[in-house]
Design a protein around this motif. Structure first.
Motif, PDB file in Angstrom:
ATOM      1  N   HIS A  69       0.849  -1.230   0.092  1.00  0.00           N
ATOM      2  CA  HIS A  69      -0.005   0.124  -0.045  1.00  0.00           C
ATOM      3  C   HIS A  69       0.771   1.150  -0.096  1.00  0.00           C
ATOM      4  CE1 HIS A  69      -3.216   2.442   2.133  1.00  0.00           C
ATOM      5  NE2 HIS A  69      -2.881   3.088   1.035  1.00  0.00           N
ATOM      6  N   THR A  70       0.776   1.971  -1.092  1.00  0.00           N
ATOM      7  CA  THR A  70       2.061   3.072  -1.322  1.00  0.00           C
ATOM      8  C   THR A  70       1.079   4.361  -0.383  1.00  0.00           C
ATOM      9  OG1 THR A  70       2.727   2.564  -3.196  1.00  0.00           O
ATOM     10  CG2 THR A  70       2.965   4.532  -2.613  1.00  0.00           C
ATOM     11  N   VAL A  71       1.843   4.528   0.744  1.00  0.00           N
ATOM     12  CA  VAL A  71       1.484   5.766   1.375  1.00  0.00           C
ATOM     13  C   VAL A  71       2.399   7.003   0.919  1.00  0.00           C
ATOM     14  CG1 VAL A  71       1.304   6.652   3.877  1.00  0.00           C
ATOM     15  CG2 VAL A  71       0.521   4.588   3.207  1.00  0.00           C
ATOM     16  N   GLY A  72       1.821   8.144   0.703  1.00  0.00           N
ATOM     17  CA  GLY A  72       2.672   9.159  -0.084  1.00  0.00           C
ATOM     18  C   GLY A  72       3.190   8.966  -1.263  1.00  0.00           C
ATOM     19  N   SER A  73       4.131   8.463  -1.561  1.00  0.00           N
ATOM     20  CA  SER A  73       4.918   8.522  -2.825  1.00  0.00           C
ATOM     21  C   SER A  73       5.887   7.189  -2.625  1.00  0.00           C
ATOM     22  CB  SER A  73       5.716   9.798  -3.110  1.00  0.00           C
ATOM     23  OG  SER A  73       6.887   9.617  -2.123  1.00  0.00           O
ATOM     24  N   ARG A  74       6.635   6.770  -3.763  1.00  0.00           N
ATOM     25  CA  ARG A  74       7.486   5.732  -3.615  1.00  0.00           C
ATOM     26  C   ARG A  74       8.630   6.129  -2.931  1.00  0.00           C
ATOM     27  NH1 ARG A  74       6.932   1.771  -8.190  1.00  0.00           N
ATOM     28  NH2 ARG A  74       9.077   1.555  -7.982  1.00  0.00           N
ATOM     29  N   GLN A  75       8.953   7.239  -2.932  1.00  0.00           N
ATOM     30  CA  GLN A  75      10.111   7.771  -2.319  1.00  0.00           C
ATOM     31  C   GLN A  75       9.815   7.445  -0.807  1.00  0.00           C
ATOM     32  OE1 GLN A  75       8.677   9.375  -4.712  1.00  0.00           O
ATOM     33  NE2 GLN A  75      10.568   8.753  -6.086  1.00  0.00           N
ATOM     34  N   VAL A  76       8.626   7.747  -0.115  1.00  0.00           N
ATOM     35  CA  VAL A  76       8.418   7.760   0.982  1.00  0.00           C
ATOM     36  C   VAL A  76       8.217   6.236   1.361  1.00  0.00           C
ATOM     37  CG1 VAL A  76       6.384   7.944   2.739  1.00  0.00           C
ATOM     38  CG2 VAL A  76       6.834   9.804   1.135  1.00  0.00           C
ATOM     39  N   MET A  77       7.722   5.166   0.655  1.00  0.00           N
ATOM     40  CA  MET A  77       7.742   3.875   0.932  1.00  0.00           C
ATOM     41  C   MET A  77       9.119   3.181   0.903  1.00  0.00           C
ATOM     42  SD  MET A  77       4.534   3.354   1.896  1.00  0.00           S
ATOM     43  CE  MET A  77       5.080   1.514   1.694  1.00  0.00           C
ATOM     44  N   THR A  78      10.021   3.867   0.130  1.00  0.00           N
ATOM     45  CA  THR A  78      11.503   3.261   0.017  1.00  0.00           C
ATOM     46  C   THR A  78      12.016   3.419   1.226  1.00  0.00           C
ATOM     47  OG1 THR A  78      11.693   3.681  -2.441  1.00  0.00           O
ATOM     48  CG2 THR A  78      13.703   3.736  -1.060  1.00  0.00           C
ATOM     49  N   ARG A  79      11.925   4.602   1.921  1.00  0.00           N
ATOM     50  CA  ARG A  79      12.471   4.989   3.127  1.00  0.00           C
ATOM     51  C   ARG A  79      11.748   4.239   4.333  1.00  0.00           C
ATOM     52  NH1 ARG A  79      13.670   9.978   0.310  1.00  0.00           N
ATOM     53  NH2 ARG A  79      11.523  10.870   0.557  1.00  0.00           N
ATOM     54  N   GLN A  80      10.486   4.024   4.205  1.00  0.00           N
ATOM     55  CA  GLN A  80       9.682   3.463   5.229  1.00  0.00           C
ATOM     56  C   GLN A  80      10.356   1.938   5.174  1.00  0.00           C
ATOM     57  OE1 GLN A  80       7.239   3.943   7.484  1.00  0.00           O
ATOM     58  NE2 GLN A  80       8.147   1.926   8.060  1.00  0.00           N
ATOM     59  N   LEU A  81      10.532   1.398   4.017  1.00  0.00           N
ATOM     60  CA  LEU A  81      10.867  -0.042   4.147  1.00  0.00           C
ATOM     61  C   LEU A  81      12.541  -0.192   4.569  1.00  0.00           C
ATOM     62  CD1 LEU A  81       9.321  -1.231   0.449  1.00  0.00           C
ATOM     63  CD2 LEU A  81       8.531  -1.793   2.823  1.00  0.00           C
ATOM     64  N   GLU A  82      13.145   0.698   4.249  1.00  0.00           N
ATOM     65  CA  GLU A  82      14.518   0.700   4.713  1.00  0.00           C
ATOM     66  C   GLU A  82      14.377   0.932   6.228  1.00  0.00           C
ATOM     67  OE1 GLU A  82      16.843   3.153   0.974  1.00  0.00           O
ATOM     68  OE2 GLU A  82      16.032   4.384   2.727  1.00  0.00           O
ATOM     69  N   ARG A  83      13.476   1.709   6.681  1.00  0.00           N
ATOM     70  CA  ARG A  83      13.383   1.834   8.427  1.00  0.00           C
ATOM     71  C   ARG A  83      13.071   0.465   8.906  1.00  0.00           C
ATOM     72  NH1 ARG A  83      14.478   3.450  13.452  1.00  0.00           N
ATOM     73  NH2 ARG A  83      12.548   3.656  14.500  1.00  0.00           N
ATOM     74  N   MET A  84      12.277  -0.219   8.130  1.00  0.00           N
ATOM     75  CA  MET A  84      11.791  -1.597   8.752  1.00  0.00           C
ATOM     76  C   MET A  84      13.024  -2.682   8.946  1.00  0.00           C
ATOM     77  SD  MET A  84       7.988  -2.417   7.094  1.00  0.00           S
ATOM     78  CE  MET A  84       7.906  -3.582   8.276  1.00  0.00           C
ATOM     79  N   LEU A  85      13.970  -2.558   7.818  1.00  0.00           N
ATOM     80  CA  LEU A  85      15.039  -3.434   7.830  1.00  0.00           C
ATOM     81  C   LEU A  85      15.751  -2.887   8.826  1.00  0.00           C
ATOM     82  CD1 LEU A  85      15.760  -3.719   3.713  1.00  0.00           C
ATOM     83  CD2 LEU A  85      14.508  -5.494   5.312  1.00  0.00           C
TER      84      LEU A  85
ATOM     85  N   LEU B  24      10.858  -6.063  -2.321  1.00  0.00           N
ATOM     86  CA  LEU B  24       9.958  -4.808  -2.487  1.00  0.00           C
ATOM     87  C   LEU B  24      10.723  -3.524  -2.381  1.00  0.00           C
ATOM     88  CD1 LEU B  24       6.636  -5.800  -0.121  1.00  0.00           C
ATOM     89  CD2 LEU B  24       7.103  -5.782  -2.398  1.00  0.00           C
ATOM     90  N   LEU B  25      11.632  -3.148  -1.561  1.00  0.00           N
ATOM     91  CA  LEU B  25      12.628  -2.055  -1.459  1.00  0.00           C
ATOM     92  C   LEU B  25      13.242  -1.904  -3.047  1.00  0.00           C
ATOM     93  CD1 LEU B  25      13.812   0.268  -0.197  1.00  0.00           C
ATOM     94  CD2 LEU B  25      15.350  -1.328   1.026  1.00  0.00           C
ATOM     95  N   GLU B  26      13.860  -3.194  -3.514  1.00  0.00           N
ATOM     96  CA  GLU B  26      14.511  -3.018  -4.728  1.00  0.00           C
ATOM     97  C   GLU B  26      13.637  -2.380  -5.760  1.00  0.00           C
ATOM     98  OE1 GLU B  26      15.809  -6.694  -5.049  1.00  0.00           O
ATOM     99  OE2 GLU B  26      17.805  -6.462  -4.043  1.00  0.00           O
ATOM    100  N   GLU B  27      12.289  -3.134  -5.815  1.00  0.00           N
ATOM    101  CA  GLU B  27      11.336  -2.736  -6.702  1.00  0.00           C
ATOM    102  C   GLU B  27      10.874  -1.169  -6.847  1.00  0.00           C
ATOM    103  OE1 GLU B  27       8.002  -5.020  -6.143  1.00  0.00           O
ATOM    104  OE2 GLU B  27       9.007  -7.167  -6.709  1.00  0.00           O
ATOM    105  N   HIS B  28      10.910  -0.693  -5.503  1.00  0.00           N
ATOM    106  CA  HIS B  28      10.662   0.749  -5.227  1.00  0.00           C
ATOM    107  C   HIS B  28      11.700   1.667  -5.596  1.00  0.00           C
ATOM    108  CE1 HIS B  28       6.554   1.049  -3.381  1.00  0.00           C
ATOM    109  NE2 HIS B  28       6.931   0.022  -2.275  1.00  0.00           N
ATOM    110  N   SER B  29      12.914   1.211  -5.762  1.00  0.00           N
ATOM    111  CA  SER B  29      14.339   2.008  -5.858  1.00  0.00           C
ATOM    112  C   SER B  29      14.274   2.021  -7.502  1.00  0.00           C
ATOM    113  CB  SER B  29      15.292   1.249  -5.249  1.00  0.00           C
ATOM    114  OG  SER B  29      15.071   1.331  -3.834  1.00  0.00           O
ATOM    115  N   ARG B  30      13.596   1.119  -8.118  1.00  0.00           N
ATOM    116  CA  ARG B  30      13.912   1.262  -9.506  1.00  0.00           C
ATOM    117  C   ARG B  30      13.445   2.671 -10.400  1.00  0.00           C
ATOM    118  NH1 ARG B  30      11.771  -4.692 -10.807  1.00  0.00           N
ATOM    119  NH2 ARG B  30      13.647  -6.139  -9.745  1.00  0.00           N
TER     120      ARG B  30
END
Length: 282
Positions: A176-192, A276-282
């Motif tokens: 579920h993209t909240v905000g933008s792909r960039q926001v989700m990229t940083r969010q997934l990085e935070r989880m890791l 999923l992070l790699e997909e968001h980072s493309r």
């Protein structure tokens, strides 16, 4: 002893109710003997409002409580009147959620299942800001204060008395993209990043997990003292539900055990989040 004013007030309420029940008296009977209303006795036993040490003293003397226990309960009443850091943010925290934050500060373990969004303790400030902005009646100042509170809550995970956090997150929350792909990229990085903490376990419940026993997100709060029973917390749009009856807590505990058994292992969950992070980072 539980370490927040909210938890102390809850502990006090539990003890006062136990003393009355051991005396085989009703709230009405106790109130009549002490020239109080039955509703006052009930409020003291349910943790609604602050309790005066003098009232605790009167109750304990009426019940014939030992001096040591009476002094302990009076101390709890006094300490429960202090204010935690979250009370300074009352304009950003609804009253019903303030209770949760107070209890959260005293837990030894948190088991949470989140079906729609990333758990609050794992969120980035950007992700939290986007969620707060979704409420149309929030001003920019409201959003800033709400995010500040959420970030302050996260300090709990790296404190000296950090609880064990076990989070099961549905895969849909990650997609579920909240905000933008960039926001989700940083969010997934935070989880890791945060799952590397020794006291944090994150599992993803995949779409193909099959049927599971839940009707929504919930959190089970566990406390270090045996006298402080677990609490199940469920949040709604405008209020919340706290379940403390043993049968309810047992039901949710079994449900959480089932959920984490169905979820991907912590290692496989890291693999999926990384993918999923790699997909968001493309």
């Amino acid at each position: 002893m539980a370490g927040s004013p909210t938890a102390r007030r809850r502990r006090l309420a539990i003890e006062l109710k136990r003393l009355r029940e051991e005396s085989r008296l009703t709230c009405s009977q106790v109130g009549k003997e002490l020239d109080w209303s039955s509703s006052k006795v009930n409020r003291m036993e349910t943790g609604q409002g602050r309790v005066q040490p003098s009232d605790v003293d009167a109750l304990c003397r009426f019940y014939g409580t030992a001096d040591e226990l009476r002094d302990l309960l009076k101390s709890l009443a006094k300490e429960s009147k202090t204010k935690g850091w979250w009370h300074g943010h009352s304009d950003a925290i609804p009253a019903w959620f303030s209770v949760y934050v107070g209890l959260e500060q005293a837990v030894s373990e948190l088991h949470t299942y989140q079906a729609e969004f990333i758990p609050g303790l794992l969120q980035t400030d950007e992700y939290a800001s986007e969620l707060s902005r979704a409420w149309v009646d929030h001003t920019p100042e409201d959003i800033e204060r709400m995010v500040d509170v959420r970030m302050r809550r996260q300090e709990l995970l790296t404190s000296e008395t950090a609880p064990d956090l076990w989070a099961v997150v549905h895969e849909s929350a990650l997609l579920h993209t909240v905000g933008s792909r960039q926001v989700m990229t940083r969010q997934l990085e935070r989880m890791l990043e945060i799952q590397k903490l020794r006291n944090v376990t994150v599992q993803v419940l995949p779409f193909d997990a099959g049927a599971y026993p839940t009707t929504g997100s919930f959190t089970i709060l566990g406390f270090p003292e045996q006298e402080d029973p677990d609490v199940v917390y469920r949040e709604g749009l405008t209020d919340s539900v706290y379940l403390e009856e043993p049968k309810d807590v047992t039901l949710y505990t079994k449900a959480f055990d089932h959920l984490r058994a169905l979820a991907l292992s912590p290692q496989r969950s890291v693999w999926l989040i990384t993918k999923l992070l790699e997909e968001h980072s493309r």
